[in-house]
Scaffold this motif. Sequence first.
Motif, short mmCIF file in Angstrom:
data_model
loop_
_atom_site.label_atom_id
_atom_site.label_comp_id
_atom_site.label_asym_id
_atom_site.label_seq_id
_atom_site.Cartn_x
_atom_site.Cartn_y
_atom_site.Cartn_z
N LEU A 47 53.29 36.66 -18.10
CA LEU A 47 52.17 36.48 -17.18
C LEU A 47 52.55 35.50 -16.09
O LEU A 47 53.15 34.45 -16.36
N VAL A 48 52.18 35.84 -14.86
CA VAL A 48 52.29 34.88 -13.76
C VAL A 48 50.88 34.38 -13.42
O VAL A 48 50.61 33.19 -13.46
N ALA A 49 50.01 35.32 -13.07
CA ALA A 49 48.65 34.95 -12.72
C ALA A 49 47.77 36.18 -12.73
O ALA A 49 48.22 37.28 -12.38
N THR A 50 46.52 36.00 -13.14
CA THR A 50 45.54 37.07 -13.08
C THR A 50 44.24 36.53 -12.50
O THR A 50 44.00 35.32 -12.51
N ILE A 51 43.41 37.47 -12.01
CA ILE A 51 42.12 37.08 -11.45
C ILE A 51 41.12 38.19 -11.75
O ILE A 51 41.41 39.38 -11.57
N THR A 52 39.94 37.81 -12.22
CA THR A 52 38.92 38.80 -12.54
C THR A 52 38.08 39.12 -11.30
O THR A 52 38.19 38.45 -10.27
N THR A 53 37.26 40.11 -11.45
CA THR A 53 36.36 40.50 -10.35
C THR A 53 35.48 39.32 -9.94
O THR A 53 35.15 39.15 -8.78
N GLY A 54 35.13 38.51 -10.91
CA GLY A 54 34.30 37.35 -10.64
C GLY A 54 35.05 36.15 -10.11
O GLY A 54 34.45 35.12 -9.83
N GLY A 55 36.37 36.28 -9.99
CA GLY A 55 37.16 35.20 -9.43
C GLY A 55 37.73 34.21 -10.43
O GLY A 55 38.31 33.19 -10.03
N VAL A 56 37.62 34.51 -11.70
CA VAL A 56 38.19 33.62 -12.72
C VAL A 56 39.69 33.86 -12.79
O VAL A 56 40.13 35.00 -12.95
N THR A 57 40.45 32.79 -12.68
CA THR A 57 41.92 32.92 -12.65
C THR A 57 42.55 32.39 -13.93
O THR A 57 42.00 31.54 -14.62
N ASN A 58 43.72 32.94 -14.22
CA ASN A 58 44.56 32.47 -15.32
C ASN A 58 45.97 32.38 -14.74
O ASN A 58 46.53 33.40 -14.34
N ILE A 59 46.52 31.18 -14.69
CA ILE A 59 47.80 30.98 -14.02
C ILE A 59 48.78 30.32 -14.99
O ILE A 59 48.43 29.34 -15.66
N ALA A 60 49.98 30.84 -15.03
CA ALA A 60 51.00 30.29 -15.93
C ALA A 60 51.32 28.85 -15.54
O ALA A 60 51.37 28.49 -14.36
N ASP A 61 51.56 28.02 -16.55
CA ASP A 61 51.87 26.62 -16.29
C ASP A 61 53.10 26.45 -15.40
O ASP A 61 53.17 25.52 -14.60
N SER A 62 54.04 27.37 -15.54
CA SER A 62 55.30 27.26 -14.80
C SER A 62 55.13 27.42 -13.30
O SER A 62 56.00 27.04 -12.52
N VAL A 63 54.00 27.99 -12.87
CA VAL A 63 53.80 28.22 -11.43
C VAL A 63 52.56 27.50 -10.89
O VAL A 63 52.28 27.58 -9.69
N LYS A 64 51.83 26.82 -11.75
CA LYS A 64 50.63 26.11 -11.29
C LYS A 64 50.99 25.09 -10.22
O LYS A 64 51.99 24.39 -10.32
N GLY A 65 50.15 25.07 -9.20
CA GLY A 65 50.40 24.15 -8.10
C GLY A 65 51.32 24.70 -7.04
O GLY A 65 51.44 24.13 -5.95
N ARG A 66 51.98 25.82 -7.35
CA ARG A 66 52.90 26.44 -6.37
C ARG A 66 52.45 27.84 -5.97
O ARG A 66 52.60 28.23 -4.81
#
Length: 116
Positions: A47-66
């Motif tokens: 996983l790198v990052a996902t986003i739901t229709t409602g805008g909820v995101t899930n971002i891998a720690d390795s790429v957070k902030g970048r």
Amino acid sequence: QVQLVESGGGLVQPGGSLRLSCAASGSSFAIYRMGWYRQVTGKERELVATITTGGVTNIADSVKGRFTISRDNAKKAVYLQMNGMKPEDTAVYYCNVLAYNGQQYWGQGTQVTVSS
């Protein structure tokens, strides 16, 4: 038939930026979540990052902030802005769509290479 068309991959120097785009088209379906995964040869897709229709995101720690993920629901499109890139970000990046009915779709993949 659902099609995912990806664009934006390529070669970038360390510290540089790239923007990936993915647009979904085809049969009528309701999208719950869109996102990006990546895979290096010989390793599992992650996983790198996902986003739901409602805008909820899930971002891998390795790429957070970048890396930043965003989407345009009307266009059925998802974007990944990648800044401060590192050699370890080198991988094939895959667009992923999860529909409300549980069906999952994958793009063909786009190569991202971070190298000087």
